[in-house]
Design a protein around this motif. Structure first.
Motif, PDB file in Angstrom:
ATOM      1  N   ASP A  13      48.560  31.695  19.919  1.00  0.00           N
ATOM      2  CA  ASP A  13      49.116  30.925  18.534  1.00  0.00           C
ATOM      3  C   ASP A  13      48.035  29.796  18.431  1.00  0.00           C
ATOM      4  O   ASP A  13      48.059  28.966  17.683  1.00  0.00           O
ATOM      5  CB  ASP A  13      50.498  30.044  18.695  1.00  0.00           C
ATOM      6  CG  ASP A  13      50.155  29.203  20.374  1.00  0.00           C
ATOM      7  OD1 ASP A  13      49.463  29.217  20.726  1.00  0.00           O
ATOM      8  OD2 ASP A  13      51.271  28.281  20.335  1.00  0.00           O
ATOM      9  N   SER A  14      46.925  29.938  18.947  1.00  0.00           N
ATOM     10  CA  SER A  14      45.535  29.209  18.834  1.00  0.00           C
ATOM     11  C   SER A  14      45.102  29.450  17.415  1.00  0.00           C
ATOM     12  O   SER A  14      45.200  30.726  16.863  1.00  0.00           O
ATOM     13  CB  SER A  14      44.675  29.714  19.882  1.00  0.00           C
ATOM     14  OG  SER A  14      44.150  30.624  19.612  1.00  0.00           O
ATOM     15  N   PRO A  15      44.315  28.674  16.882  1.00  0.00           N
ATOM     16  CA  PRO A  15      43.681  28.829  15.631  1.00  0.00           C
ATOM     17  C   PRO A  15      42.620  30.001  15.590  1.00  0.00           C
ATOM     18  O   PRO A  15      42.634  30.805  14.634  1.00  0.00           O
ATOM     19  CB  PRO A  15      42.728  27.640  15.295  1.00  0.00           C
ATOM     20  CG  PRO A  15      43.428  26.456  16.107  1.00  0.00           C
ATOM     21  CD  PRO A  15      44.074  27.139  17.191  1.00  0.00           C
ATOM     22  N   LEU A  16      42.168  30.359  16.560  1.00  0.00           N
ATOM     23  CA  LEU A  16      41.443  31.532  16.582  1.00  0.00           C
ATOM     24  C   LEU A  16      42.150  32.728  16.436  1.00  0.00           C
ATOM     25  O   LEU A  16      41.747  33.733  15.977  1.00  0.00           O
ATOM     26  CB  LEU A  16      40.495  31.525  17.860  1.00  0.00           C
ATOM     27  CG  LEU A  16      39.504  32.699  18.160  1.00  0.00           C
ATOM     28  CD1 LEU A  16      38.606  33.038  16.901  1.00  0.00           C
ATOM     29  CD2 LEU A  16      38.993  32.873  19.596  1.00  0.00           C
ATOM     30  N   ALA A  17      43.282  32.842  17.397  1.00  0.00           N
ATOM     31  CA  ALA A  17      44.206  33.903  17.327  1.00  0.00           C
ATOM     32  C   ALA A  17      44.883  33.971  15.809  1.00  0.00           C
ATOM     33  O   ALA A  17      44.892  35.443  15.408  1.00  0.00           O
ATOM     34  CB  ALA A  17      45.326  33.709  18.242  1.00  0.00           C
ATOM     35  N   VAL A  18      44.974  32.991  15.322  1.00  0.00           N
ATOM     36  CA  VAL A  18      45.655  33.199  13.880  1.00  0.00           C
ATOM     37  C   VAL A  18      44.654  33.620  12.788  1.00  0.00           C
ATOM     38  O   VAL A  18      44.872  34.599  11.855  1.00  0.00           O
ATOM     39  CB  VAL A  18      46.074  31.726  13.363  1.00  0.00           C
ATOM     40  CG1 VAL A  18      46.543  31.839  11.720  1.00  0.00           C
ATOM     41  CG2 VAL A  18      47.307  31.268  14.145  1.00  0.00           C
ATOM     42  N   LEU A  19      43.368  33.150  12.861  1.00  0.00           N
ATOM     43  CA  LEU A  19      42.067  33.834  11.912  1.00  0.00           C
ATOM     44  C   LEU A  19      41.892  35.149  12.319  1.00  0.00           C
ATOM     45  O   LEU A  19      41.711  36.058  11.075  1.00  0.00           O
ATOM     46  CB  LEU A  19      40.789  32.766  12.324  1.00  0.00           C
ATOM     47  CG  LEU A  19      41.292  31.429  11.713  1.00  0.00           C
ATOM     48  CD1 LEU A  19      40.101  30.468  12.136  1.00  0.00           C
ATOM     49  CD2 LEU A  19      41.252  31.375  10.231  1.00  0.00           C
ATOM     50  N   LEU A  20      41.956  35.428  13.659  1.00  0.00           N
ATOM     51  CA  LEU A  20      41.706  37.022  13.887  1.00  0.00           C
ATOM     52  C   LEU A  20      42.755  37.888  13.336  1.00  0.00           C
ATOM     53  O   LEU A  20      42.507  38.913  13.065  1.00  0.00           O
ATOM     54  CB  LEU A  20      41.594  36.998  15.361  1.00  0.00           C
ATOM     55  CG  LEU A  20      40.303  36.405  16.083  1.00  0.00           C
ATOM     56  CD1 LEU A  20      40.184  36.813  17.463  1.00  0.00           C
ATOM     57  CD2 LEU A  20      39.091  37.221  15.408  1.00  0.00           C
TER      58      LEU A  20
END
Length: 168
Positions: A13-20
Motif C-alpha cells: 500500500d506504499s506510494p510506490l506500489a500505488v504508482l506502479l
C-alpha cells in the motif's frame, strides 16, 4: 567507485506500489478495446474514403477486429479489421501510426488466385484504384489471374482468416 543503491522491498500500500499499479493499468487498450478500435477505424475510413463503392456494401458491423500481435523476431503488428466480401475475397484494414507520418489508413483487398493455391493482396490508395482493380477482376469473377512470370505473388496469403460471414 560508484556505489549503487540497495534495492529495498516496499509495502503493497506504499506510494510506490500505488504508482506502479497505476502504470500497469494504463499500459494500453486490452484486446477487446483494440478489436473495437480497429473495427471503428476501418468503418470510418471506408465511409469517408470509399463513399461510392465500399461504403454502400460494407457496413460498420461487417468489420471484425483483431488485436495487435507480435510475430517472429519481436516485430509488432498493429490491430486490424477484416470484412468478408464473399467468393473468397475480403478487405483488410490497418491504421498504421508512426511518429514520422502520424496515422495512415492501409486498406487491402485480398482475392483468391485463379490457380486455387493462394491469395493476392492489393493495397488500395483511392476509390478510383479500387474501381480499376475491380474492373480487372470482373472477367475472372473476382479472382486474380495467375501469372507465371512471377509478377504476382499468389502465395503471400495461404488461408482465409476466421471471419464472420456476411448474410444477406
Amino acid at each position: 567507485m560508484t556505489t549503487l543503491p540497495r534495492t529495498l522491498p516496499f509495502a503493497p500500500d506504499s506510494p510506490l506500489a500505488v504508482l506502479l499499479g497505476i502504470a500497469t493499468d494504463t499500459v494500453g487498450p486490452d484486446d477487446a478495446e483494440q478489436r473495437d478500435d480497429a473495427e471503428t477505424a476501418a468503418a470510418h475510413h471506408v465511409y469517408y474514403a470509399y463513399p461510392e463503392t465500399l461504403a454502400g456494401v460494407v457496413d460498420a458491423v461487417d468489420w471484425q477486429g483483431y488485436p495487435s500481435v507480435t510475430v517472429d523476431g519481436g516485430r509488432r503488428l498493429e490491430p486490424s479489421a477484416v470484412a468478408w466480401l464473399d467468393g473468397g475475397a475480403w478487405m483488410h484494414h490497418t491504421l498504421r501510426i508512426t511518429e514520422h507520418d502520424g496515422a495512415l489508413d492501409i486498406l487491402t483487398l485480398v482475392v483468391p488466385c485463379t490457380c486455387g493455391r493462394g491469395y493476392v493482396d492489393i493495397t488500395l490508395d483511392t476509390e478510383g484504384v479500387l474501381v480499376d482493380i475491380l474492373t480487372d477482376l470482373a472477367p475472372t469473377q473476382g479472382r486474380s489471374p495467375h501469372l507465371t512470370d512471377g509478377s504476382v505473388d499468389c502465395g503471400s496469403i495461404h488461408a482465409v482468416p476466421a471471419l464472420r460471414r456476411l448474410t444477406a
